[in-house]
Design an enzyme around this catalytic site. Structure first.
Site, PDB file in Angstrom:
ATOM      1  N   CYS A  35       3.117  -4.349  -5.361  1.00 56.87           N
ATOM      2  CA  CYS A  35       1.955  -4.514  -6.153  1.00 56.87           C
ATOM      3  C   CYS A  35       2.217  -5.464  -7.470  1.00 56.87           C
ATOM      4  O   CYS A  35       1.058  -6.410  -7.729  1.00 56.87           O
ATOM      5  CB  CYS A  35       1.444  -3.222  -7.029  1.00 56.87           C
ATOM      6  SG  CYS A  35       2.707  -2.144  -7.154  1.00 56.87           S
ATOM      7  N   HIS A  45      -1.583  -2.558 -13.757  1.00 55.27           N
ATOM      8  CA  HIS A  45      -0.276  -3.061 -13.979  1.00 55.27           C
ATOM      9  C   HIS A  45      -0.501  -4.227 -14.954  1.00 55.27           C
ATOM     10  O   HIS A  45      -1.309  -5.075 -14.607  1.00 55.27           O
ATOM     11  CB  HIS A  45       0.562  -3.695 -12.625  1.00 55.27           C
ATOM     12  CG  HIS A  45       1.048  -2.540 -11.887  1.00 55.27           C
ATOM     13  ND1 HIS A  45       0.809  -1.166 -12.067  1.00 55.27           N
ATOM     14  CD2 HIS A  45       1.766  -2.536 -10.761  1.00 55.27           C
ATOM     15  CE1 HIS A  45       1.251  -0.178 -10.912  1.00 55.27           C
ATOM     16  NE2 HIS A  45       1.978  -1.040 -10.280  1.00 55.27           N
TER      17      HIS A  45
HETATM   18  N1  LIG Z   1       0.023   2.713  -5.484  1.00 59.77           N
HETATM   19  C1  LIG Z   1       0.088   1.515  -5.398  1.00 59.77           C
HETATM   20  O1  LIG Z   1      -0.064   0.795  -6.294  1.00 59.77           O
HETATM   21  C2  LIG Z   1       0.850   0.729  -4.218  1.00 59.77           C
HETATM   22  C3  LIG Z   1       0.854  -0.767  -4.289  1.00 59.77           C
HETATM   23  C4  LIG Z   1       1.512  -1.185  -2.915  1.00 59.77           C
HETATM   24  C5  LIG Z   1       2.013  -0.413  -2.051  1.00 59.77           C
HETATM   25  N2  LIG Z   1       2.088   0.801  -2.133  1.00 59.77           N
HETATM   26  C6  LIG Z   1       2.623   1.735  -1.201  1.00 59.77           C
HETATM   27  O2  LIG Z   1       1.722   2.291  -0.399  1.00 59.77           O
HETATM   28  C7  LIG Z   1       2.447   3.474   0.247  1.00 59.77           C
HETATM   29  C8  LIG Z   1       1.270   4.865  -0.256  1.00 59.77           C
HETATM   30  O3  LIG Z   1       1.149   4.701  -1.660  1.00 59.77           O
HETATM   31  P1  LIG Z   1       0.065   5.669  -2.327  1.00 59.77           P
HETATM   32  O4  LIG Z   1       0.272   5.284  -3.913  1.00 59.77           O
HETATM   33  O5  LIG Z   1      -1.095   5.600  -1.586  1.00 59.77           O
HETATM   34  O6  LIG Z   1       0.690   7.076  -2.214  1.00 59.77           O
HETATM   35  P2  LIG Z   1       0.038   8.562  -2.083  1.00 59.77           P
HETATM   36  O7  LIG Z   1      -1.030   8.479  -3.174  1.00 59.77           O
HETATM   37  O8  LIG Z   1       1.368   9.702  -2.471  1.00 59.77           O
HETATM   38  O9  LIG Z   1      -0.467   8.692  -0.477  1.00 59.77           O
HETATM   39  C9  LIG Z   1       0.466   8.819   0.345  1.00 59.77           C
HETATM   40  C10 LIG Z   1      -0.548   8.945   1.744  1.00 59.77           C
HETATM   41  O10 LIG Z   1       0.421   8.800   2.940  1.00 59.77           O
HETATM   42  C11 LIG Z   1       0.255   9.941   3.566  1.00 59.77           C
HETATM   43  N3  LIG Z   1       1.383  10.355   4.357  1.00 59.77           N
HETATM   44  C12 LIG Z   1       2.452  10.884   3.590  1.00 59.77           C
HETATM   45  N4  LIG Z   1       3.381  11.633   4.615  1.00 59.77           N
HETATM   46  C13 LIG Z   1       2.874  11.177   5.852  1.00 59.77           C
HETATM   47  C14 LIG Z   1       3.280  11.680   7.175  1.00 59.77           C
HETATM   48  N5  LIG Z   1       4.333  12.210   7.475  1.00 59.77           N
HETATM   49  N6  LIG Z   1       2.313  11.181   8.167  1.00 59.77           N
HETATM   50  C15 LIG Z   1       1.037  10.519   7.781  1.00 59.77           C
HETATM   51  N7  LIG Z   1       0.763  10.449   6.601  1.00 59.77           N
HETATM   52  C16 LIG Z   1       1.582  10.651   5.589  1.00 59.77           C
HETATM   53  C17 LIG Z   1      -0.497  10.937   2.713  1.00 59.77           C
HETATM   54  O11 LIG Z   1      -1.014  11.871   3.358  1.00 59.77           O
HETATM   55  P3  LIG Z   1      -1.327  13.575   2.949  1.00 59.77           P
HETATM   56  O12 LIG Z   1      -2.520  13.471   1.989  1.00 59.77           O
HETATM   57  O13 LIG Z   1      -1.696  14.102   3.971  1.00 59.77           O
HETATM   58  O14 LIG Z   1       0.253  13.952   2.466  1.00 59.77           O
HETATM   59  C18 LIG Z   1      -1.224  10.171   1.712  1.00 59.77           C
HETATM   60  O15 LIG Z   1      -2.342   9.664   2.486  1.00 59.77           O
HETATM   61  C19 LIG Z   1       3.579   3.763  -0.388  1.00 59.77           C
HETATM   62  O16 LIG Z   1       4.490   3.111   0.666  1.00 59.77           O
HETATM   63  C20 LIG Z   1       3.614   2.781  -1.479  1.00 59.77           C
HETATM   64  O17 LIG Z   1       4.941   2.243  -1.920  1.00 59.77           O
HETATM   65  C21 LIG Z   1       1.387   1.613  -3.286  1.00 59.77           C
END
Ligand SMILES: NC(=O)c1ccc[n+]([C@@H]2O[C@H](COP(=O)([O-])OP(=O)(O)OC[C@H]3O[C@@H](n4cnc5c(N)ncnc54)[C@H](OP(=O)(O)O)[C@@H]3O)[C@@H](O)[C@H]2O)c1
Length: 345
Positions: free
Chosen positions: A131, A243
């Protein structure tokens, strides 16, 4: 007939925003499938203004017939399931850090290096950058073209949503505890995030930098120009979404602040709001729900030859993640790099 799209991590911060953006932009999808962990299977998640989607278990899902996967389930999960989806014939646009530096995976910000998308066929995967990198390279690309960037020094002020939904809850709950004179021990962060700032995001590297800082260095080289030298300090701040970055830039060639402002004003994805008066700049609070990368406080840096400094703000869940991924999918379609399977049949 449109595309069949699967959103992996659909219950998370990024996945929910992906569903919202697909609906907002009337993405040409005939079918959208929401996937998450077994914990969420059977629950519902919202899609657009009034829609609801049933969440399915990623581990049990067969990707056959899916055209595009928008993936954000964390690096380990993507390592296992993105190749499985690609093997079934889908193009995976992945938000996790797992694939970004793979030489066979394009790392794309459409305003910066849309052409790289064509390289997706090697693995069937396209990576979305970190990000902090996305908003910075969106701002740097036009001024790099104008005066050739030599070196960048950046300090980030990253919101808690960048660390997932549990991290946002930790900020909220610690803040509430403070007002009732209680202490809530940190879980997602190493120290209290309420009323504090933490100069540590992701794991430490051997040279003393953190992996988040390393990502900004190597991703900028891969997306924009391998000759750019960059050093970063990445800091978590008690903000929910948005950010911010303070960026110092040294150029090969002279460029004034006025020239840079003009170049940035006509650049895609960028909005310059830069009045030299109280409030004449953008803060994370105002960028929530917006698509642009905002530039403020643009000025010359008199301590180096050909130097500028600026303040740059963007919604990390939108341009920093979900929007960039959807824009990549739109590029695939607009450049005719993908065809809906149902259409092709
Ligand atoms: N937030 C940002 O600004 C941002 C920016 C760029 C990239 N990212 C990347 O995007 C990814 C997700 O970020 P987020 O902020 O959305 O995290 P988050 O809010 O913690 O959500 C994680 C998601 O992944 C799912 N998940 C976790 N373990 C899983 C499994 N074993 N099988 C299937 N689904 C699973 C969760 O499902 P459940 O609800 O069922 O647990 C939830 O839908 C990360 O790799 C992060 O580094 C985030």
């Amino acid at each position: 007939m449109g595309y069949r799209v699967a959103v992996v991590g659909a219950t998370g911060n990024v996945g929910r925003e992906m569903l919202q953006i697909l609906a907002e932009r009337s993405f040409p999808a005939d079918d959208v499938v929401a996937l998450a962990s077994a914990r969420s299977a059977g629950k519902q998640t919202s899609f657009g203004e009034n829609g609801l989607l049933k969440v399915h278990d990623l581990a049990k899902f067969d990707f056959k017939g899916i055209d595009i996967v928008l993936s954000s389930p964390g690096a380990k999960v993507s390592a296992e399931h993105s190749p499985r989806a690609a093997k079934a014939g889908a193009v995976v646009i992945d938000n996790t850090s797992y694939w970004r530096m793979d030489p066979d995976v394009p790392l794309v910000v459409p305003e910066v290096n849309a052409k790289a998308i064509a390289g997706y066929k090697a693995r069937g995967i396209i990576a979305n950058p970190n990000c902090s990198t996305i908003q910075m390279v969106t701002a740097l690309k036009p001024i790099h073209e104008a005066a050739t960037i030599k070196r960048v020094v950046v300090a980030t002020y990253q919101s808690t949503s960048g660390a997932g939904k549990d991290a946002m809850d930790e900020l909220l709950n610690q803040t509430k505890s403070f007002f009732v004179n209680q202490t809530l021990e940190p879980k997602k962060f190493t120290k209290s995030i309420a009323f504090n700032v933490i100069p540590h995001i992701d794991v430490f590297m051997d040279d003393g930098s953190t992996k988040e800082e390393w990502k900004m260095v190597v991703e900028t080289k891969k997306i924009l120009d391998p000759k750019i030298k960059l050093t970063a300090t990445c800091v978590r701040v008690p903000v929910f979404i948005g950010h911010s970055e303070a960026v110092n830039i040294e150029f090969e060639n002279p460029i004034s602040a006025d020239e840079a402002r003009e170049v940035l004003r006509s650049a895609p994805g960028v909005i310059v709001i830069d009045k030299r008066e109280p409030g004449g700049y953008v803060t994370p609070h105002e960028c929530v729900g917006e698509d642009a990368t905002y530039i403020s406080r643009l000025r010359e840096d008199p301590t180096v030859e050909n130097g500028l400094q600026l303040w740059c703000v963007s919604d990390n869940l939108r341009k920093g993640a979900a929007l960039n991924a959807v824009q990549i999918a739109e590029c695939l379609i607009n450049r005719k790099l993908i065809q809906a399977k149902k259409k092709a049949a």
